[in-house]
Motif scaffolding. Structure first.
Motif, PDB file in Angstrom:
ATOM      1  N   THR A  61       0.823  -1.204   0.000  1.00 39.58           N
ATOM      2  CA  THR A  61       0.000   0.000   0.000  1.00 39.58           C
ATOM      3  C   THR A  61       0.859   1.257   0.000  1.00 39.58           C
ATOM      4  OG1 THR A  61      -1.903  -1.009   1.092  1.00 39.58           O
ATOM      5  CG2 THR A  61      -1.564   1.349   1.468  1.00 39.58           C
ATOM      6  N   GLN A  62       0.404   2.269  -0.724  1.00 34.87           N
ATOM      7  CA  GLN A  62       1.017   3.594  -0.651  1.00 34.87           C
ATOM      8  C   GLN A  62       0.345   4.404   0.461  1.00 34.87           C
ATOM      9  OE1 GLN A  62       3.594   5.087  -1.787  1.00 34.87           O
ATOM     10  NE2 GLN A  62       3.092   7.181  -1.193  1.00 34.87           N
ATOM     11  N   VAL A  63      -0.947   4.693   0.326  1.00 32.42           N
ATOM     12  CA  VAL A  63      -1.678   5.446   1.355  1.00 32.42           C
ATOM     13  C   VAL A  63      -2.944   4.716   1.761  1.00 32.42           C
ATOM     14  CG1 VAL A  63      -2.970   7.561   1.871  1.00 32.42           C
ATOM     15  CG2 VAL A  63      -0.787   7.700   0.678  1.00 32.42           C
ATOM     16  N   PHE A  64      -3.771   4.352   0.780  1.00 27.86           N
ATOM     17  CA  PHE A  64      -5.078   3.780   1.075  1.00 27.86           C
ATOM     18  C   PHE A  64      -4.970   2.271   1.279  1.00 27.86           C
ATOM     19  CE2 PHE A  64      -5.851   7.677  -1.255  1.00 27.86           C
ATOM     20  CZ  PHE A  64      -6.782   8.294  -0.438  1.00 27.86           C
ATOM     21  N   VAL A  65      -5.524   1.793   2.396  1.00 26.26           N
ATOM     22  CA  VAL A  65      -5.510   0.380   2.710  1.00 26.26           C
ATOM     23  C   VAL A  65      -6.610  -0.320   1.924  1.00 26.26           C
ATOM     24  CG1 VAL A  65      -5.804  -1.338   4.532  1.00 26.26           C
ATOM     25  CG2 VAL A  65      -4.580   0.794   4.999  1.00 26.26           C
ATOM     26  N   SER A  66      -6.214  -1.310   1.115  1.00 26.35           N
ATOM     27  CA  SER A  66      -7.148  -2.103   0.319  1.00 26.35           C
ATOM     28  C   SER A  66      -8.112  -1.241  -0.493  1.00 26.35           C
ATOM     29  CB  SER A  66      -7.954  -3.046   1.233  1.00 26.35           C
ATOM     30  OG  SER A  66      -7.090  -3.899   1.925  1.00 26.35           O
ATOM     31  N   PRO A  67      -7.612  -0.346  -1.346  1.00 24.54           N
ATOM     32  CA  PRO A  67      -8.514   0.484  -2.146  1.00 24.54           C
ATOM     33  C   PRO A  67      -9.230  -0.346  -3.199  1.00 24.54           C
ATOM     34  CG  PRO A  67      -6.271   0.760  -2.912  1.00 24.54           C
ATOM     35  CD  PRO A  67      -6.199  -0.109  -1.692  1.00 24.54           C
ATOM     36  N   GLU A  68     -10.453   0.047  -3.516  1.00 26.38           N
ATOM     37  CA  GLU A  68     -11.213  -0.637  -4.554  1.00 26.38           C
ATOM     38  C   GLU A  68     -11.001   0.115  -5.866  1.00 26.38           C
ATOM     39  OE1 GLU A  68     -15.264  -0.997  -3.418  1.00 26.38           O
ATOM     40  OE2 GLU A  68     -14.848  -2.184  -1.619  1.00 26.38           O
ATOM     41  N   GLY A  69     -10.242  -0.481  -6.759  1.00 26.80           N
ATOM     42  CA  GLY A  69      -9.929   0.165  -8.029  1.00 26.80           C
ATOM     43  C   GLY A  69      -8.501  -0.119  -8.434  1.00 26.80           C
ATOM     44  N   ASP A  70      -8.266  -0.091  -9.746  1.00 29.28           N
ATOM     45  CA  ASP A  70      -6.966  -0.476 -10.284  1.00 29.28           C
ATOM     46  C   ASP A  70      -6.008   0.696 -10.458  1.00 29.28           C
ATOM     47  OD1 ASP A  70      -7.785  -3.110 -10.442  1.00 29.28           O
ATOM     48  OD2 ASP A  70      -8.508  -2.913 -12.510  1.00 29.28           O
ATOM     49  N   HIS A  71      -6.452   1.921 -10.217  1.00 30.85           N
ATOM     50  CA  HIS A  71      -5.629   3.070 -10.557  1.00 30.85           C
ATOM     51  C   HIS A  71      -5.014   3.790  -9.366  1.00 30.85           C
ATOM     52  CE1 HIS A  71      -8.293   2.645 -14.193  1.00 30.85           C
ATOM     53  NE2 HIS A  71      -7.085   2.613 -14.708  1.00 30.85           N
ATOM     54  N   ASN A 259     -12.064   9.311   7.065  1.00 29.13           N
ATOM     55  CA  ASN A 259     -12.481   8.699   5.808  1.00 29.13           C
ATOM     56  C   ASN A 259     -11.323   8.016   5.090  1.00 29.13           C
ATOM     57  OD1 ASN A 259     -15.143   9.522   6.096  1.00 29.13           O
ATOM     58  ND2 ASN A 259     -14.792  11.475   5.060  1.00 29.13           N
ATOM     59  N   ALA A 260     -10.160   8.647   5.102  1.00 29.67           N
ATOM     60  CA  ALA A 260      -9.012   8.084   4.399  1.00 29.67           C
ATOM     61  C   ALA A 260      -8.437   6.891   5.142  1.00 29.67           C
ATOM     62  CB  ALA A 260      -7.938   9.143   4.204  1.00 29.67           C
ATOM     63  N   LYS A 261      -8.482   6.938   6.477  1.00 28.29           N
ATOM     64  CA  LYS A 261      -7.876   5.861   7.254  1.00 28.29           C
ATOM     65  C   LYS A 261      -8.609   4.541   7.045  1.00 28.29           C
ATOM     66  CE  LYS A 261      -5.694   8.580  10.906  1.00 28.29           C
ATOM     67  NZ  LYS A 261      -4.391   7.923  10.875  1.00 28.29           N
ATOM     68  N   GLY A 262      -9.942   4.592   6.968  1.00 27.14           N
ATOM     69  CA  GLY A 262     -10.709   3.393   6.668  1.00 27.14           C
ATOM     70  C   GLY A 262     -10.326   2.215   7.544  1.00 27.14           C
ATOM     71  N   GLU A 263      -9.675   1.231   6.935  1.00 25.97           N
ATOM     72  CA  GLU A 263      -9.319  -0.013   7.619  1.00 25.97           C
ATOM     73  C   GLU A 263      -7.965   0.069   8.317  1.00 25.97           C
ATOM     74  OE1 GLU A 263     -11.381  -2.772   7.672  1.00 25.97           O
ATOM     75  OE2 GLU A 263     -12.800  -1.373   6.764  1.00 25.97           O
ATOM     76  N   GLU A 264      -7.403   1.262   8.447  1.00 20.69           N
ATOM     77  CA  GLU A 264      -6.051   1.393   8.968  1.00 20.69           C
ATOM     78  C   GLU A 264      -5.904   0.798  10.362  1.00 20.69           C
ATOM     79  OE1 GLU A 264      -3.494   5.161  10.354  1.00 20.69           O
ATOM     80  OE2 GLU A 264      -3.846   5.101   8.188  1.00 20.69           O
ATOM     81  N   GLY A 265      -6.877   1.029  11.227  1.00 19.97           N
ATOM     82  CA  GLY A 265      -6.786   0.503  12.590  1.00 19.97           C
ATOM     83  C   GLY A 265      -6.710  -1.007  12.617  1.00 19.97           C
ATOM     84  N   ARG A 266      -7.503  -1.640  11.777  1.00 17.90           N
ATOM     85  CA  ARG A 266      -7.474  -3.103  11.719  1.00 17.90           C
ATOM     86  C   ARG A 266      -6.129  -3.601  11.186  1.00 17.90           C
ATOM     87  NH1 ARG A 266     -12.843  -1.952  10.072  1.00 17.90           N
ATOM     88  NH2 ARG A 266     -14.414  -2.867  11.459  1.00 17.90           N
ATOM     89  N   ALA A 267      -5.601  -2.893  10.184  1.00 20.97           N
ATOM     90  CA  ALA A 267      -4.307  -3.284   9.631  1.00 20.97           C
ATOM     91  C   ALA A 267      -3.214  -3.177  10.687  1.00 20.97           C
ATOM     92  CB  ALA A 267      -3.963  -2.408   8.428  1.00 20.97           C
ATOM     93  N   GLN A 268      -3.246  -2.101  11.482  1.00 19.52           N
ATOM     94  CA  GLN A 268      -2.244  -1.931  12.528  1.00 19.52           C
ATOM     95  C   GLN A 268      -2.377  -3.001  13.598  1.00 19.52           C
ATOM     96  OE1 GLN A 268      -3.098   2.298  13.367  1.00 19.52           O
ATOM     97  NE2 GLN A 268      -0.974   2.707  12.853  1.00 19.52           N
ATOM     98  N   SER A 269      -3.607  -3.320  13.971  1.00 16.33           N
ATOM     99  CA  SER A 269      -3.831  -4.369  14.966  1.00 16.33           C
ATOM    100  C   SER A 269      -3.318  -5.716  14.460  1.00 16.33           C
ATOM    101  CB  SER A 269      -5.323  -4.458  15.302  1.00 16.33           C
ATOM    102  OG  SER A 269      -5.579  -5.523  16.192  1.00 16.33           O
TER     103      SER A 269
END
Length: 334
Positions: A61-71, A259-269
């Motif tokens: 990941t660059q910034v967004f965790v598990s983004p939906e989209g190819d771009h 909004n941007a963090k989204g799933e970030e907490g789960r990823a960190q855990s």
């Protein structure tokens, strides 16, 4: 003359007085015989490109965790954009393009899965702390054993933080990294519906440009103008201040937004749980990491090495294997 000698002679004839010549390198930690066809900095670039760590950047990941989209950008596309910006500046200023590119391609090799969220997770649980620039240097030195030149290693370490790179090419990448991520993260944040272009302060749009391409052009040209006038890497105060204000805007509205963090907490855990698991079960670390321990590296650092090297998807599959009962996986698949 060998091809390498011709290339070295070309550097002496064409590069600026303040550029870094490959023949002036401070050398490698372990001496190597010279290549007939490539300069020392070309060899470093090639070694990085052919490394396992470089290939893994495509799935981090660059910034967004598990983004939906190819771009959306991944760590690899960010790295390539930094290299492109860096080479443009280096070429215009008659600096060493090969050194600039090698530093750019290696600067993020130590990044964790899930971007800076993963970096913060490992820094929080590891008593030795974790910083991705230091880990990038550890990757090329210890984990991959690439035996790079001092100049490339220094540029990788100093691409972020307060320490100033020894070479102008390393200082170019310090700026090119910011130019790249500020602008492509705006692009991704707009695509993700986190911000709109109209959210960016009008004064910054007027100063830097109202499109992705215009902003990059403005910042790159500012660096070229400054370098031509001062024979040093930087940009004029007004442009630099506007860039840093735009960076601050991104922190407030994107990097630190709910909004941007989204799933970030789960990823960190998840990464924290993986770290603690391998601290408690060191015998389950793969053989390459067992070797590091036998050679004297402490368990805390080696556990960080293993997790930081994971891609997003591999860390998820490892977590699922270690913590999710197989019967539950079958239920979700059905």
């Amino acid at each position: 003359m060998t091809i390498r000698e011709k290339l070295e002679e070309r550097e002496r004839r064409t590069l600026a007085d303040w550029a870094t010549l490959s023949t002036a390198s401070k050398g490698r930690q372990s001496p190597l015989s010279l290549c007939e066809n490539r300069t020392e900095f070309q060899r470093d670039r090639d070694r990085i490109i052919h490394s396992k760590s470089f290939r893994r950047l495509a799935h981090k990941t660059q910034v967004f965790v598990s983004p939906e989209g190819d771009h959306y950008r991944a760590r690899l596309t960010h790295t390539l954009e930094v290299a492109q910006i860096g080479r443009t500046i280096a070429r215009a200023l008659d600096l060493n393009e090969d050194l600039t590119e090698a530093i750019a391609l290696g600067h993020d090799l130590g990044h964790t899965p899930f971007g800076h969220a993963g970096e913060r997770a490992l820094d929080a649980v590891c008593p030795l702390h974790f910083y991705h620039n230091e880990q990038s240097l550890r990757v090329v030195d210890r984990l991959e054993g690439l035996n790079l030149t001092h100049e490339v290693r220094d540029g990788i370490l100093c691409h972020t933080g307060k320490k100033r790179a020894d070479t102008p090419e390393g200082r170019v990448i310090h700026f090119a990294d910011r130019i790249a991520y500020i602008n492509h993260d705006i692009d991704d944040a707009i695509r993700g519906g986190i911000i709109c272009n109209t959210d960016i302060p009008k004064a910054l749009l007027a100063e830097l440009g109202d499109t992705h391409g215009k902003r990059i052009d403005r910042l790159v040209i500012a660096m070229i103008d400054y370098g031509e006038q001062n024979h040093e890497v930087g940009m004029d105060a007004a442009t630099h201040e506007a860039m840093m204000e735009l960076r601050a805007f991104m922190f407030r509205h994107v990097y630190e937004s709910v909004n941007a963090k989204g799933e970030e907490g789960r990823a960190q855990s998840m990464l924290g749980s993986l770290y603690r698991y391998f601290i408690d079960h060191p015998e389950e670390l793969p053989e390459d990491y067992q070797r590091l321990r036998r050679e004297g590296d402490c368990l805390e650092r080696v556990a960080c090495d293993y997790i930081a090297c994971m891609t997003d998807r591999y860390s998820i599959s490892t977590y699922r294997r270690l913590f999710i009962p197989k019967s539950w996986n079958k239920l979700t698949e059905s």
